[in-house]
Design a protein around this motif. Structure first.
Motif, PDB file in Angstrom:
ATOM      1  N   GLU A 404      25.804  29.222  28.885  1.00  0.00           N
ATOM      2  CA  GLU A 404      25.826  28.242  29.715  1.00  0.00           C
ATOM      3  C   GLU A 404      24.672  27.266  29.225  1.00  0.00           C
ATOM      4  N   GLU A 405      23.682  27.673  28.972  1.00  0.00           N
ATOM      5  CA  GLU A 405      22.423  26.824  28.932  1.00  0.00           C
ATOM      6  C   GLU A 405      21.904  26.680  27.372  1.00  0.00           C
ATOM      7  N   PHE A 406      22.568  26.958  26.636  1.00  0.00           N
ATOM      8  CA  PHE A 406      22.125  26.631  25.055  1.00  0.00           C
ATOM      9  C   PHE A 406      23.222  25.873  24.317  1.00  0.00           C
ATOM     10  N   GLU A 407      22.984  25.139  23.329  1.00  0.00           N
ATOM     11  CA  GLU A 407      23.713  24.331  22.916  1.00  0.00           C
ATOM     12  C   GLU A 407      23.292  23.915  21.390  1.00  0.00           C
ATOM     13  N   ASP A 408      24.083  24.314  20.291  1.00  0.00           N
ATOM     14  CA  ASP A 408      23.436  23.715  18.845  1.00  0.00           C
ATOM     15  C   ASP A 408      22.180  24.405  18.622  1.00  0.00           C
ATOM     16  N   GLY A 409      21.804  25.549  19.320  1.00  0.00           N
ATOM     17  CA  GLY A 409      20.237  25.931  19.208  1.00  0.00           C
ATOM     18  C   GLY A 409      19.310  25.335  19.813  1.00  0.00           C
ATOM     19  N   TYR A 410      19.747  24.420  20.850  1.00  0.00           N
ATOM     20  CA  TYR A 410      18.831  23.763  21.834  1.00  0.00           C
ATOM     21  C   TYR A 410      19.073  24.292  23.087  1.00  0.00           C
ATOM     22  N   LEU A 411      17.894  24.312  23.879  1.00  0.00           N
ATOM     23  CA  LEU A 411      17.663  24.989  25.480  1.00  0.00           C
ATOM     24  C   LEU A 411      18.020  23.599  26.081  1.00  0.00           C
ATOM     25  N   LYS A 412      19.254  23.640  26.787  1.00  0.00           N
ATOM     26  CA  LYS A 412      19.400  22.708  27.876  1.00  0.00           C
ATOM     27  C   LYS A 412      18.581  22.774  28.815  1.00  0.00           C
ATOM     28  N   THR A 413      17.610  22.063  29.156  1.00  0.00           N
ATOM     29  CA  THR A 413      16.529  22.318  30.091  1.00  0.00           C
ATOM     30  C   THR A 413      16.908  22.039  31.702  1.00  0.00           C
ATOM     31  N   GLY A 414      17.977  21.248  31.866  1.00  0.00           N
ATOM     32  CA  GLY A 414      18.041  20.833  33.368  1.00  0.00           C
ATOM     33  C   GLY A 414      17.299  19.911  33.892  1.00  0.00           C
ATOM     34  N   ASP A 415      16.378  19.294  33.072  1.00  0.00           N
ATOM     35  CA  ASP A 415      15.307  18.200  33.524  1.00  0.00           C
ATOM     36  C   ASP A 415      16.030  16.858  32.992  1.00  0.00           C
ATOM     37  N   VAL A 416      15.999  16.010  33.656  1.00  0.00           N
ATOM     38  CA  VAL A 416      16.569  14.787  33.644  1.00  0.00           C
ATOM     39  C   VAL A 416      15.180  13.752  33.149  1.00  0.00           C
ATOM     40  N   VAL A 417      15.403  13.123  31.699  1.00  0.00           N
ATOM     41  CA  VAL A 417      14.216  12.336  31.524  1.00  0.00           C
ATOM     42  C   VAL A 417      14.470  11.214  30.898  1.00  0.00           C
ATOM     43  N   SER A 418      13.373  10.334  30.840  1.00  0.00           N
ATOM     44  CA  SER A 418      13.687   9.103  29.967  1.00  0.00           C
ATOM     45  C   SER A 418      12.380   9.119  28.871  1.00  0.00           C
ATOM     46  N   VAL A 419      12.443   8.450  27.798  1.00  0.00           N
ATOM     47  CA  VAL A 419      11.476   8.417  26.648  1.00  0.00           C
ATOM     48  C   VAL A 419      11.232   7.160  26.421  1.00  0.00           C
ATOM     49  N   ASP A 420      10.067   6.607  26.324  1.00  0.00           N
ATOM     50  CA  ASP A 420       9.712   5.275  26.154  1.00  0.00           C
ATOM     51  C   ASP A 420       9.646   5.063  25.004  1.00  0.00           C
ATOM     52  N   GLU A 421       9.374   3.630  24.189  1.00  0.00           N
ATOM     53  CA  GLU A 421       9.284   3.544  23.070  1.00  0.00           C
ATOM     54  C   GLU A 421       8.016   4.028  22.088  1.00  0.00           C
ATOM     55  N   ASP A 422       7.016   4.569  22.877  1.00  0.00           N
ATOM     56  CA  ASP A 422       6.153   5.350  22.206  1.00  0.00           C
ATOM     57  C   ASP A 422       6.369   6.912  22.166  1.00  0.00           C
TER      58      ASP A 422
END
Length: 551
Positions: A404-422
């Motif tokens: 349920e919690e892994f996909e394509d080798g990635y951990l699906k953290t359950g954290d909703v985030v944004s990432v800025d231009e930096d």
């Protein structure tokens, strides 16, 4: 093997004992203050390994600990995994049923327990003894054993008389070295195994300038519990860097922390925001010398901006970090990029208030509800996925959770985030805590930080409450500071939020409570709050039509 010896923990200890034999390890315990040095520590870690071997424990066995932060607990950090066994740190603050499940799932063969936690452990054993069938030895962390129903031996008696040298085996990198379980707030706890290589690479990464580096002139005091993801790996990295260790012991109060900072010259400390809110209040009311303290690391949840300003004013850099049990745990740290070092204070503060830049060695992506990558613009957000050398790829004995919690080798953290231009990651919310109102999202964490910036508020939690028209609406639960006038606090705080956020973000009601309940890891327990305050009558009819998002 190519490249020389395998990547394991033991060379960190060997180096510290060889280069810094007289550097201190200081521990506050039930029996008083204890002091010794790396040279003696290495001897005692070897004695522990010999004692475990003599008792029949070794290769691949899981050894549990049920302890606070102190020197004996630290001795298990190198003594257990370096002999080929696996250190399983158990959270003593979890419900009995979770402790029972964890011990049964891990099949621990021995448990080291603090005297103060004996009643808790006895209760878990007595309530349902079957999960403890695997446990052959209980060891009480002290010089004697209090009266107990458990068949236990004192730690000092357990190691006494054993040799201070041990023939440490050559271990493979993939040998399991540690085990820690998630807090289980949404179901049964999930086990995360750490291999020797995972802990080695995590240590090296956080020792980099973009991590939480510790050098031989540092004095490190982890307030984050050693049963919580290895105290964020700091005991390992402090040893790797040859730093002095200071362990605050059982249930440290703000006065204890202040005293240890002053008397031991602590330069780096780490813990969850609730710990530092307590220290802030103590510093305001007492004459505390924080002059040696360089960095205060905050993780577990977001630090309010007011907290960062407070410690800046006292000459202490508050460093935001983010991570999970599954990431060993550090995944990002909020250092300023070089091109931001000359920026104005407010710009710097805005960056430092975020969870920071991905730690070197890791990869991440942010995925929206449709499975698409989210743009790096600081506004769009989605779920954070992460992978790397110290990120687990599966759960211990839980294949259904892994799927349920892994996909394509990635951990699906359950954290909703944004990432800025930096490239600065900002945790908008946990996926289960973000509030959906009228088809738009409201960040409960952002509202909490804004509320705690108000002078009258000591703590604040925001939850989503069901609403017939808007699906959910925010409800604020606040703990006023001592002496605050609460007669008009509801309207005052709503106006405070309105000054910075749109009307539809403003909580429909503000409820004053005595204390925000905490999880076993010190985070706000939103599940408990929703159970007690999730009644739609608390917000029904409070939100005017123009306070909802436009359709």
């Amino acid at each position: 093997m190519p490249g020389g010896s395998p990547q394991t923990l033991r060379p960190f200890l060997t180096r510290a004992a060889q280069l810094y034999p007289e550097t201190e390890i200081v521990s506050r315990t039930h029996e008083g203050m204890v002091r010794y040095d790396y040279d003696e520590y290495a001897d005692r870690a070897a004695q522990l390994a010999n004692a475990l071997s003599a008792a029949g424990f070794g290769d691949g066995d899981r050894i549990g600990t049920f302890c606070w932060n102190h020197h004996r607990h630290f001795e298990t950090y190198f003594g257990v995994p370096s002999m080929g066994a696996q250190l399983h740190t158990i959270n003593p603050l979890l419900p009995d049923k979770h402790v029972q499940y964890i011990v049964e799932n891990a099949q621990d063969r021995a448990i080291f327990v603090d005297a103060s936690f004996l009643p808790k452990l006895e209760g878990a054993v007595a309530d349902d003894p079957d999960p403890f069938d695997s446990v052959e030895q209980f060891v009480v962390m002290g010089e004697s054993v209090p009266e107990t129903d458990l068949d236990a031996v004192a730690y000092e008696s357990f190691v006494e008389g054993h040799a201070t040298e041990y023939d440490w085996p050559a271990l493979e990198e993939e040998r399991p070295a540690g085990l820690c379980y998630t807090s289980g707030t949404t179901g049964q706890p999930k086990g995360v195994e750490y291999t020797q290589q995972m802990l080695w690479s995590h240590t090296m990464a956080i020792q980099s300038p973009q991590g939480i580096p510790l050098a031989d002139d540092d004095v490190m005091m982890p307030v984050v519990p050693m049963f919580h993801v290895n105290a964020w790996g700091l005991p390992f990295s402090a040893t790797a860097g040859g730093a002095k260790h200071v362990y605050p012991g059982p249930q440290p109060e703000p006065a204890d922390l202040a005293r240890l900072i002053e008397e031991e010259g602590v330069t780096v400390t780490a813990g969850v925001p609730t710990v530092w809110l307590g220290l802030m209040e103590y510093v305001k009311e007492n004459d505390v010398d924080l002059s040696t303290l360089d960095r205060l690391v905050v993780g577990g949840s977001a630090a309010p901006e007011a907290m960062i300003r407070f410690f800046d004013d006292h000459g202490v850099e508050l460093v935001h970090a983010w991570g999970m049990t599954e990431t060993s745990p550090v995944g990002s740290v909020a250092h300023l990029k070089s091109d931001l070092e000359d920026a104005d204070y407010e710009t710097q503060l805005e960056k430092r208030s975020k969870q920071g830049l991905i730690t070197p060695g890791l990869e991440y992506r942010v995925i929206d509800d449709d499975g698409n990558d989210v743009p790096q613009d600081g506004e769009a957000f989605g779920e954070l996925h992460i992978r790397g050398p110290w990120v687990t790829t599966e759960y211990f004995a839980r294949p259904e959770a892994t799927e349920e919690e892994f996909e394509d080798g990635y951990l699906k953290t359950g954290d909703v985030v944004s990432v800025d231009e930096d490239g600065y990651i900002k945790i908008v919310d946990r996926a289960k805590d973000v509030i959906k109102s009228g088809g738009e999202w409201i960040s409960s964490q952002e509202l909490e930080n804004a509320l705690m910036a108000h002078d009258a508020v000591a703590e604040a939690a925001v939850i989503g409450v069901p609403h017939e028209r808007w699906q959910e609406r925010p409800l604020a639960l606040v703990v006023p500071v001592d002496g605050a006038d609460t007669s008009a606090l509801d309207d005052e705080l709503r106006d405070h939020i309105l000054a910075e956020y749109p009307k539809w973000w403003v909580p429909d009601a503000v409820v004053t409570i005595e204390e925000v309940p905490k999880t076993a890891t010190g985070k706000f327990n939103k599940q408990a709050l929703r159970a007690e305050y999730g009644d739609e009558s608390l917000v029904e009819g409070r939100v005017p039509d123009d306070a909802a998002p436009e359709s």
